[in-house]
Design an enzyme around this catalytic site. Structure first.
Site, short mmCIF file in Angstrom:
data_model
loop_
_atom_site.label_atom_id
_atom_site.label_comp_id
_atom_site.label_asym_id
_atom_site.label_seq_id
_atom_site.Cartn_x
_atom_site.Cartn_y
_atom_site.Cartn_z
NE ARG A 1 -4.13 0.20 1.55
CZ ARG A 1 -5.10 0.60 0.88
NH1 ARG A 1 -5.36 1.91 0.55
NH2 ARG A 1 -6.16 -0.40 0.44
CD GLU B 1 -6.84 2.65 6.14
OE1 GLU B 1 -7.74 1.89 5.35
OE2 GLU B 1 -5.93 1.81 6.70
#
Lengths: 154, 767
Positions: B308, B717
């Site tokens: 990520r 997030e």
């Protein structure tokens, strides 16, 4: 083991305690009062705040034996018989997320508003500076307290 | 006025009656677990003798790896992590043995009687050392587009450098814990503080050597998690489960704060080396970036987190020639793990620092350099996913307008000109955040709904409630689909018997996946109920009503053209039951279109992106290094939000948490690898005094083609990235101290000490 007697949430209670037991542990493990939470166990996070004779204290830093003859109020006691304006505002402003810090935060804020119906920003920060919250970023806690204060002015 | 109902458990939380793990009445015979934790980071075990501990009265058991009936392995994807180490200690704080007693103080005493002898081995803490020694969990990963080396050679300007970011303790208010209760026929129920019921169930079954269907996971709510219970809870749950299985008594594992901070992994520190090529306008033409993660002792989720970080290495900027390489390195720290953002904040911090560097070199406004490089609709991300729609430019215009940017810049310059000891700075950071588990198979979820005979509804999903209010969102979705009031819906604990194989509640996808699964289940029920309502209401009119004539709303089924013709929801349910119509439904949802080929580094890993941007102003005291956050402006795209206040809460909460990471949260370790800040007295997370003086959060709710459940976008997030703006603002404030000849060298996190050191460096250089 010693027997202590104190008012817990408007009710006279007796309980046997060891001299080294904290009020937090006795409330939670011996008296079934679960709203004070253990966040750090050393008085830094405020999750275990309760009121002794109207003053908010960290119940992890108080020996249970010390509250003999005193009056202890936890969030359970504040909520009776119905929600306070502050609790309603906490719901309305989403002033908590996971909810773990909420009991301690509400105790601190209740003490503040009991002593000072119209706190200013600095006074709110001062009163709440010992309560940690990892979720909300504090803004909605702030807003809820301000709201209660504002509505009182009317 | 507020229209929507509130937090589904709001009343419970404000009255202190919400129950967290281990707050139900204590099961009879409950044993308390205490652990011998390794005092050193890396060692060979010579002797681990528990006999003296066992001799103590009231000690039920002392367990080590020898007592594991199944496989001594809790690694999930990469199987490198033992439940208890057998020969090699890998980190300080690693549990080596577990004492069980009905009396916690006795258990504490017994721990001290365990005899441990070990021979210390050389520990690795430093990323570079681990990298040089090729301590990687897997070989280097690469994502590449174009020809970066050629582009670097032909670039008008080039820069290179090293960027570091540090770890962060989750500091969930509720520490790691689990209740394990043995049942009949070798079954085991775990009330675990986990974000992932499936993982704990699967790993536990391997550890005990029993089938998964003998293990039940039940999670009502967590007192915060932030990724720290996605994977890191598994160890403690399995230890509780092992204890309960062996002793056939209920076991409580509950770490105190010191143990939790010592023994559990943190956000990954990253060290990154970059080369960048750009033109006179600051347009980046080439970016060669190498991301190194300090993964800790075991793989945990480090590889997925690295992935990520790599997917976000270019953040919101289109870079034609780019090469992103990543290596996750094994060190002797507790296994670093998921933490809100999951590597993206670390990857993004690098490119944002590069942008700042470019702006400094070219004497341009960093905002202009950002605008020059922003993605446009139609661009393609380095891993091949097209940017189908982006409003980054309009978000920036909005940010400039609400902050009155041009005026603000002038006033900051003026302030800095007039003040010797106080300096201000502006920081800006945009975000483009990819939504989906990058491990495509995790993008699935289930829900189970029951409508009971009185018309009340029970919903279970795999979603774990941990404060993000996924349960409130799920209830809102079901209420909307069935046209009933929120108050008639209960969202139950996440239980593996009601919803099995649940993906972790993580990657911001909790509401998308579980909400969609609940929607699918509710839609099945609605279809059945609408059909029945059409039949019932047809009888009350002379017209044959079709299903499409019926609307479920306001706690009834009504005829759209004649709303007075209606049947109440409870009556409809009673009739449905009497007519033998199924009132339970299982919904399943798999996110479409997500895939990624790790070998090629190409694919379509994300369902969609979330965009936004933040601007902050800070003030520093150059004599003390103290800083203050003045104003914060956030423009964040939620698309049509399921619940404005919940989303706003996530945005502000993430921003403040990230500000903590960037400015005050510092957890160093000693030469034995023991973390040194083990309580909130020494580890500073933001408090109420750290709030900005002014906070403006604007949610952009324009409908998007690329979104998820009921048109909404994930929110957990992405806003974490905004906290980085505070770091950049601080750097600008430090920069204002000197003559501007040298770029301020501010460390991460920008603690008062770091700020003061950066100021002193600037002063020395300016002389």
């Amino acid at each position: 083991m010693a027997k202590i007697k104190f008012i817990l949430n408007n009710e006279m209670r007796t309980v046997d305690v060891e001299p080294n037991e904290t009020l937090l542990d006795v409330l939670r493990d011996k008296m079934g009062v679960k709203s004070p939470k253990c966040g750090c166990d050393r008085g830094d996070c405020g999750a275990c705040a309760v009121m002794i004779d109207g003053k908010s204290v960290r119940s992890c830093l108080v020996f249970a034996i010390e509250v003999n003859g005193q009056e202890v109020t936890t969030l359970e006691g504040i909520s009776q018989p119905k929600l306070t304006k502050l609790q309603e505002a906490f719901i309305q402003f989403n002033s908590f997320q996971c909810g773990y810090c909420a009991p301690g935060v509400i105790i601190s804020a209740t003490e503040l508003l009991n002593n000072n119906p119209h706190p200013d920003l600095e006074e709110i920060k001062e009163a709440l500076s010992g309560n940690l919250c990892r979720c909300t970023g504090y803004q909605p806690i702030f807003e809820a307290i301000m709201d209660v204060s504002r509505k009182r002015k009317k | 006025m507020k229209k929507l109902p509130w937090h589904i458990n709001g009343r419970l939380h404000v009255t202190g009656t919400s129950k967290f793990i281990g707050e139900d009445s204590k099961p009879e015979g409950l044993l308390y677990a205490r652990f011998l934790l390794s005092p050193v980071a890396h060692a060979t075990i010579i002797k681990l003798d528990v006999s003296k501990a066992l001799e103590l009265a009231n000690i039920t058991a002392v367990l080590t790896y020898k007592d594991v009936p199944g496989v001594n392995q809790i690694g999930h994807v990469i199987k490198d992590e033992p439940l208890f180490p057998e020969k090699e200690i890998m980190y300080a704080g690693q549990p080596l043995a577990m004492v069980l007693s009905p009396y916690p103080l006795v258990a504490d005493k017994a721990v001290k009687l365990i005899e441990l002898e070990y021979k210390e081995l050389h520990p690795i803490f430093d990323i570079d050392e681990a990298d040089k020694k090729k301590q990687w969990y897997i070989p280097e990963r690469k994502i590449e587009n174009g020809k970066v080396q050629t582009a670097l050679k032909t670039a008008k300007h080039t820069l290179s450098g090293v960027v570091e970011s540090s770890n962060q303790e989750h500091f969930y208010m509720e520490t790691q814990r689990c209740w394990a209760i043995p049942g009949e026929d070798n079954t085991l129920t775990l009330y675990s503080a986990t974000q992932s019921t499936m993982e704990v169930q699967e790993v536990m079954s391997h550890v005990l050597g029993i089938p998964a269907n003998q293990i039940v996971l039940d999670v009502r709510r967590l007192g915060g998690a932030f990724g720290g219970k996605e994977r890191a809870g598994t160890l403690w749950a399995c230890l509780a489960g092992l204890g309960a299985f062996i002793t056939q008594k209920p076991v409580e594992v509950k770490l105190d704060r010191v143990e939790d901070m010592l023994a559990t992994g943190k956000r990954h520190p990253y060290k990154s080396r970059y080369k960048v090529g750009f033109d006179d306008k600051g347009k980046i033409t080439a970016y060669d970036i190498e991301l190194l993660a300090n993964g800790g002792a075991y793989a945990d989720l480090s590889v997925a987190i690295l992935e990520r970080a790599m997917f976000h290495a270019e953040n919101a900027y289109h870079i034609p020639d780019i090469c992103i390489r990543g290596r996750a390195c094994r060190t002797n720290l507790p296994p670093n793990t998921a933490f809100r953002g999951f590597g993206a904040p670390q990857g993004i911090f690098v490119i944002e620092k590069v942008i700042e560097q470019i702006a400094y070199e070219l004497k341009l406004d960093p905002l202009e350099v950002r605008l020059t490089n922003l993605y446009k609709t139609g661009d393609i991300a380095p891993y091949g996913q097209p940017i189908k729609e982006t409003n980054l430019r309009s978000l920036f215009s909005r940010l400039k307008s609400i902050s009155d940017y041009d005026q603000l810049k002038l006033s900051v310059d003026k302030f800095n000109g007039h003040h010797e000891t106080l300096k201000q700075g502006i920081g800006i950071v945009p975000v483009k955040f990819g939504i989906s588990f990058t491990t495509a198979l995790l993008n699935q979820g289930s829900a189970l709904i029951w409508i009971y005979i009185d018309g009340t509804v029970s919903v279970t999903t795999g979603g774990i409630e941990m404060g993000q209010e996924v349960n409130s969102k799920i209830a809102l979705i079901v209420a909307k689909v069935l046209g009933i009031s929120f108050d008639n819906i209960r969202v139950e604990s996440s239980n593996s018997q009601r919803v099995g194989n649940a993906s972790p509640t993580a990657a911001s996808t909790g509401s998308d996946i579980n909400g969609n699964a609940a929607r699918v289940a509710a839609e099945q029920l609605r279809e059945r109920l609408v059909k029945l309502a059409a039949e019932l209401l047809s009888k009350k009119t002379n017209k044959r009503l079709k299903d499409s004539d019926i609307l479920m709303a306001d706690d009834k089924a009504l005829v759209k053209t004649n709303p007075k013709l209606a049947v109440s929801f409870p009556d409809l349910i009673r009739t449905a039951y009497n007519s033998r119509i199924a009132l339970g439904a299982h919904g399943y949802y798999a996110t479409p279109e997500v895939h990624f080929d790790r070998e090629k580094g190409k694919g379509h890993p994300f369902a969609y992106y979330v965009y936004g941007a933040a601007l902050v102003i800070v003030e520093i005291d150059t004599l003390t290094g103290n800083s203050r956050l003045l104003d914060t402006y956030i423009v964040h795209e939620t698309a049509p939000s399921l619940h404005d206040d919940i989303d706003r809460g996530q945005i502000i909460g993430a921003f403040i948490q990230s500000m903590g990471w960037c400015t005050m949260e510092d957890i160093p370790h000693d030469d034995k690898g023991r973390y040194l800040a083990l309580s909130p007295s020494t580890y500073k997370i933001p408090g109420i005094r750290d709030l900005p003086e002014k906070m403006v959060v604007e949610m952009v709710q324009t409908p998007c083609k690329q979104a998820s459940v009921m048109g909404s976008k994930a929110v957990g997030e992405p806003p974490f990235i905004y906290g980085e703006a505070v770091w950049f603002a601080l750097q600008h404030a430090v920069q204002a101290v000197g003559t501007g000849k040298d770029l301020a060298q501010l460390k991460f996190p920008a603690t008062p000490e770091a700020i003061l050191m950066a100021i002193e460096m600037i002063k020395i250089k300016s002389k």
